[in-house]
Design a protein around this motif. Structure first.
Motif, PDB file in Angstrom:
ATOM      1  N   LEU A 107       0.849  -1.192   0.000  1.00 61.57           N
ATOM      2  CA  LEU A 107       0.000   0.000   0.000  1.00 61.57           C
ATOM      3  C   LEU A 107       0.883   1.240   0.000  1.00 61.57           C
ATOM      4  CD1 LEU A 107      -3.088   0.702   0.345  1.00 61.57           C
ATOM      5  CD2 LEU A 107      -2.637   0.853   2.793  1.00 61.57           C
ATOM      6  N   VAL A 108       0.498   2.246  -0.772  1.00 61.78           N
ATOM      7  CA  VAL A 108       1.258   3.492  -0.852  1.00 61.78           C
ATOM      8  C   VAL A 108       0.346   4.655  -0.474  1.00 61.78           C
ATOM      9  CG1 VAL A 108       2.638   5.021  -2.322  1.00 61.78           C
ATOM     10  CG2 VAL A 108       2.672   2.544  -2.713  1.00 61.78           C
ATOM     11  N   LEU A 109       0.871   5.576   0.345  1.00 59.49           N
ATOM     12  CA  LEU A 109       0.170   6.809   0.682  1.00 59.49           C
ATOM     13  C   LEU A 109       1.001   7.973   0.169  1.00 59.49           C
ATOM     14  CD1 LEU A 109      -1.253   4.793   2.626  1.00 59.49           C
ATOM     15  CD2 LEU A 109      -1.269   6.616   4.345  1.00 59.49           C
ATOM     16  N   SER A 110       0.447   8.732  -0.779  1.00 56.16           N
ATOM     17  CA  SER A 110       1.094   9.963  -1.243  1.00 56.16           C
ATOM     18  C   SER A 110       0.406  11.134  -0.569  1.00 56.16           C
ATOM     19  CB  SER A 110       0.994  10.090  -2.767  1.00 56.16           C
ATOM     20  OG  SER A 110       1.854   9.181  -3.407  1.00 56.16           O
ATOM     21  N   CYS A 111       1.148  11.820   0.301  1.00 56.96           N
ATOM     22  CA  CYS A 111       0.582  12.882   1.139  1.00 56.96           C
ATOM     23  C   CYS A 111       1.027  14.239   0.595  1.00 56.96           C
ATOM     24  CB  CYS A 111       1.063  12.708   2.574  1.00 56.96           C
ATOM     25  SG  CYS A 111       0.721  11.083   3.287  1.00 56.96           S
ATOM     26  N   TYR A 112       0.071  15.034   0.160  1.00 57.38           N
ATOM     27  CA  TYR A 112       0.373  16.298  -0.504  1.00 57.38           C
ATOM     28  C   TYR A 112       0.438  17.431   0.528  1.00 57.38           C
ATOM     29  CZ  TYR A 112       0.049  13.881  -4.872  1.00 57.38           C
ATOM     30  OH  TYR A 112       0.303  13.015  -5.909  1.00 57.38           O
ATOM     31  N   ILE A 113       1.667  17.747   0.907  1.00 60.33           N
ATOM     32  CA  ILE A 113       1.908  18.756   1.929  1.00 60.33           C
ATOM     33  C   ILE A 113       1.644  20.150   1.381  1.00 60.33           C
ATOM     34  CG2 ILE A 113       3.542  19.590   3.649  1.00 60.33           C
ATOM     35  CD1 ILE A 113       2.813  16.583   3.828  1.00 60.33           C
ATOM     36  N   ARG A 114       2.041  20.352   0.126  1.00 59.07           N
ATOM     37  CA  ARG A 114       1.805  21.648  -0.531  1.00 59.07           C
ATOM     38  C   ARG A 114       1.648  21.440  -2.023  1.00 59.07           C
ATOM     39  NH1 ARG A 114       5.767  27.027  -0.558  1.00 59.07           N
ATOM     40  NH2 ARG A 114       4.236  28.447  -1.465  1.00 59.07           N
ATOM     41  N   VAL A 115       0.561  21.968  -2.581  1.00 57.15           N
ATOM     42  CA  VAL A 115       0.308  21.869  -4.025  1.00 57.15           C
ATOM     43  C   VAL A 115      -0.069  23.256  -4.545  1.00 57.15           C
ATOM     44  CG1 VAL A 115      -0.997  20.740  -5.860  1.00 57.15           C
ATOM     45  CG2 VAL A 115      -0.518  19.500  -3.736  1.00 57.15           C
ATOM     46  N   PRO A 116       0.916  24.035  -4.997  1.00 47.32           N
ATOM     47  CA  PRO A 116       0.603  25.352  -5.567  1.00 47.32           C
ATOM     48  C   PRO A 116      -0.166  25.220  -6.887  1.00 47.32           C
ATOM     49  CG  PRO A 116       2.931  25.161  -4.981  1.00 47.32           C
ATOM     50  CD  PRO A 116       2.351  23.789  -4.942  1.00 47.32           C
ATOM     51  N   LYS A 117      -0.790  26.285  -7.316  1.00 48.14           N
ATOM     52  CA  LYS A 117      -1.487  26.308  -8.593  1.00 48.14           C
ATOM     53  C   LYS A 117      -0.512  25.997  -9.723  1.00 48.14           C
ATOM     54  CE  LYS A 117      -4.275  29.309 -11.580  1.00 48.14           C
ATOM     55  NZ  LYS A 117      -4.828  30.684 -11.773  1.00 48.14           N
ATOM     56  N   ASP A 118      -0.954  25.149 -10.658  1.00 46.48           N
ATOM     57  CA  ASP A 118      -0.182  24.786 -11.852  1.00 46.48           C
ATOM     58  C   ASP A 118       1.073  23.965 -11.541  1.00 46.48           C
ATOM     59  OD1 ASP A 118      -1.986  26.215 -13.504  1.00 46.48           O
ATOM     60  OD2 ASP A 118      -0.877  28.073 -13.162  1.00 46.48           O
ATOM     61  N   SER A 119       1.101  23.324 -10.377  1.00 39.33           N
ATOM     62  CA  SER A 119       2.292  22.535 -10.028  1.00 39.33           C
ATOM     63  C   SER A 119       2.166  21.070 -10.448  1.00 39.33           C
ATOM     64  CB  SER A 119       2.576  22.625  -8.528  1.00 39.33           C
ATOM     65  OG  SER A 119       1.513  22.084  -7.771  1.00 39.33           O
ATOM     66  N   GLY A 120       1.088  20.721 -11.162  1.00 42.34           N
ATOM     67  CA  GLY A 120       0.983  19.365 -11.708  1.00 42.34           C
ATOM     68  C   GLY A 120       0.160  18.429 -10.855  1.00 42.34           C
ATOM     69  N   ASN A 121      -0.279  17.341 -11.485  1.00 46.56           N
ATOM     70  CA  ASN A 121      -1.126  16.352 -10.838  1.00 46.56           C
ATOM     71  C   ASN A 121      -0.467  14.979 -10.822  1.00 46.56           C
ATOM     72  OD1 ASN A 121      -3.581  17.933 -10.232  1.00 46.56           O
ATOM     73  ND2 ASN A 121      -3.672  18.172 -12.454  1.00 46.56           N
ATOM     74  N   PHE A 122      -1.161  14.032 -10.240  1.00 46.33           N
ATOM     75  CA  PHE A 122      -0.744  12.629 -10.165  1.00 46.33           C
ATOM     76  C   PHE A 122      -1.296  11.903 -11.386  1.00 46.33           C
ATOM     77  CE2 PHE A 122      -1.709   8.258  -8.718  1.00 46.33           C
ATOM     78  CZ  PHE A 122      -0.500   7.880  -8.168  1.00 46.33           C
ATOM     79  N   GLU A 123      -0.549  10.929 -11.906  1.00 51.68           N
ATOM     80  CA  GLU A 123      -1.018  10.144 -13.048  1.00 51.68           C
ATOM     81  C   GLU A 123      -0.874   8.658 -12.743  1.00 51.68           C
ATOM     82  OE1 GLU A 123      -0.625  12.749 -17.003  1.00 51.68           O
ATOM     83  OE2 GLU A 123       1.277  11.909 -16.323  1.00 51.68           O
ATOM     84  N   LEU A 124      -1.916   7.907 -13.063  1.00 50.20           N
ATOM     85  CA  LEU A 124      -1.998   6.483 -12.753  1.00 50.20           C
ATOM     86  C   LEU A 124      -2.238   5.700 -14.039  1.00 50.20           C
ATOM     87  CD1 LEU A 124      -2.242   4.412 -10.326  1.00 50.20           C
ATOM     88  CD2 LEU A 124      -4.711   4.795 -10.460  1.00 50.20           C
ATOM     89  N   TYR A 125      -1.459   4.639 -14.235  1.00 45.22           N
ATOM     90  CA  TYR A 125      -1.635   3.793 -15.426  1.00 45.22           C
ATOM     91  C   TYR A 125      -2.512   2.609 -15.066  1.00 45.22           C
ATOM     92  CZ  TYR A 125      -0.488   1.331 -19.761  1.00 45.22           C
ATOM     93  OH  TYR A 125      -0.560   0.701 -20.977  1.00 45.22           O
ATOM     94  N   TYR A 126      -3.626   2.496 -15.761  1.00 46.30           N
ATOM     95  CA  TYR A 126      -4.566   1.417 -15.446  1.00 46.30           C
ATOM     96  C   TYR A 126      -5.363   1.039 -16.685  1.00 46.30           C
ATOM     97  CZ  TYR A 126      -7.836  -1.435 -12.791  1.00 46.30           C
ATOM     98  OH  TYR A 126      -8.573  -2.483 -12.325  1.00 46.30           O
ATOM     99  N   ASN A 127      -5.506  -0.263 -16.921  1.00 46.25           N
ATOM    100  CA  ASN A 127      -6.255  -0.796 -18.072  1.00 46.25           C
ATOM    101  C   ASN A 127      -5.772  -0.205 -19.397  1.00 46.25           C
ATOM    102  OD1 ASN A 127      -7.834  -2.632 -16.728  1.00 46.25           O
ATOM    103  ND2 ASN A 127      -9.630  -1.301 -16.571  1.00 46.25           N
ATOM    104  N   GLY A 128      -4.450  -0.074 -19.517  1.00 45.24           N
ATOM    105  CA  GLY A 128      -3.862   0.321 -20.797  1.00 45.24           C
ATOM    106  C   GLY A 128      -3.819   1.809 -21.070  1.00 45.24           C
ATOM    107  N   ASP A 129      -4.199   2.648 -20.094  1.00 47.61           N
ATOM    108  CA  ASP A 129      -4.199   4.093 -20.312  1.00 47.61           C
ATOM    109  C   ASP A 129      -3.669   4.832 -19.083  1.00 47.61           C
ATOM    110  OD1 ASP A 129      -5.455   4.463 -22.969  1.00 47.61           O
ATOM    111  OD2 ASP A 129      -7.202   3.524 -22.012  1.00 47.61           O
ATOM    112  N   TRP A 130      -3.135   6.026 -19.340  1.00 42.33           N
ATOM    113  CA  TRP A 130      -2.759   6.915 -18.253  1.00 42.33           C
ATOM    114  C   TRP A 130      -3.961   7.771 -17.879  1.00 42.33           C
ATOM    115  CZ3 TRP A 130       1.353   6.647 -15.251  1.00 42.33           C
ATOM    116  CH2 TRP A 130       2.488   5.973 -15.710  1.00 42.33           C
TER     117      TRP A 130
END
Length: 220
Positions: A107-130
């Motif tokens: 199990l993985v926990l990604s904890c977002y301490i600070r996310v400024p505007k336009d700083s990007g998102n998380f991407e997950l690969y599942y069922n052949g697509d991002w």
């Protein structure tokens, strides 16, 4: 149903981390020490494990709530022991984490301490697509260690800061098994027995990671 194997939780990380102080820790970390981090990116892997900070104990209740969804015998006392590793990534403009999995992790926990505007998102690969998963400050993304994932490159000059926790119940069970093997043999175990326990451990973790993925798909 979101149709993707992750869930989102929240925690006010400002209660345990002073952002300015937290950001200064990167002054002591060598550049380019982790190949997965590209562009203006730094990682504390091998240098700083945030969960070992005494202030992190305030996160225990949230950790317990998350882990109890997947582990039946977890207690408040044992929750911290399920964290097998933690680190912090900081991304400035162009910074990102390349695609990877957390091998040997349930199990993985990604904890977002600070996310400024336009700083990007998380991407997950599942069922052949991002798939792009939007993130915000104080989000916790929970997913299986066997899932391929990455981050978008930041387009902000302000730091995006993420703490990642690896959670693995079966590692603790295997440590206990190995300790018992040493105890039973007077400290001189048969290498074949140790090898068998190692192979069994990898199998148990892989099975549990798959079970976690299935469970995540069942959740809203």
């Amino acid at each position: 149903m979101q149709g993707l194997p992750y869930i989102r939780r929240q925690f006010d990380f400002s209660k345990i981390f002073d952002l300015e102080e937290f950001n200064k820790q990167f002054d002591t970390i060598p550049k380019n020490n982790v190949a997965l981090e590209t562009g203006a990116a730094l990682s504390s892997v091998g240098y700083i494990q945030p969960h070992l900070d005494p202030k992190f104990s305030e996160f225990t209740e949230t950790l317990l709530e998350i882990c109890s969804l997947f582990y039946s015998n977890i207690t408040k006392e044992s929750a911290g022991k399920y964290i097998t590793r933690s680190w912090t990534n900081r991304h400035l403009r162009t910074g990102q984490t390349a695609e990877h999995r957390h091998e040997g992790v349930e199990l993985v926990l990604s904890c977002y301490i600070r996310v400024p505007k336009d700083s990007g998102n998380f991407e997950l690969y599942y069922n052949g697509d991002w798939h792009t998963v939007p993130v915000a400050t104080n989000d916790i993304l929970v997913f299986s260690g066997n899932l391929l994932h990455r981050t978008e490159a930041s387009c902000s000059d302000l730091p995006r800061i993420v703490v990642t926790l690896n959670i693995t119940e079966n590692l603790q069970a295997s440590i206990a098994n190995v300790e018992q093997i040493y105890k039973d043999t007077g400290g001189q175990p048969d290498p074949q027995i140790l090898h068998r326990e190692f192979v069994n451990m990898i199998g148990r973790i892989a099975d549990n990671a798959a079970r976690v993925e299935v469970k995540l798909l069942e959740m809203e």
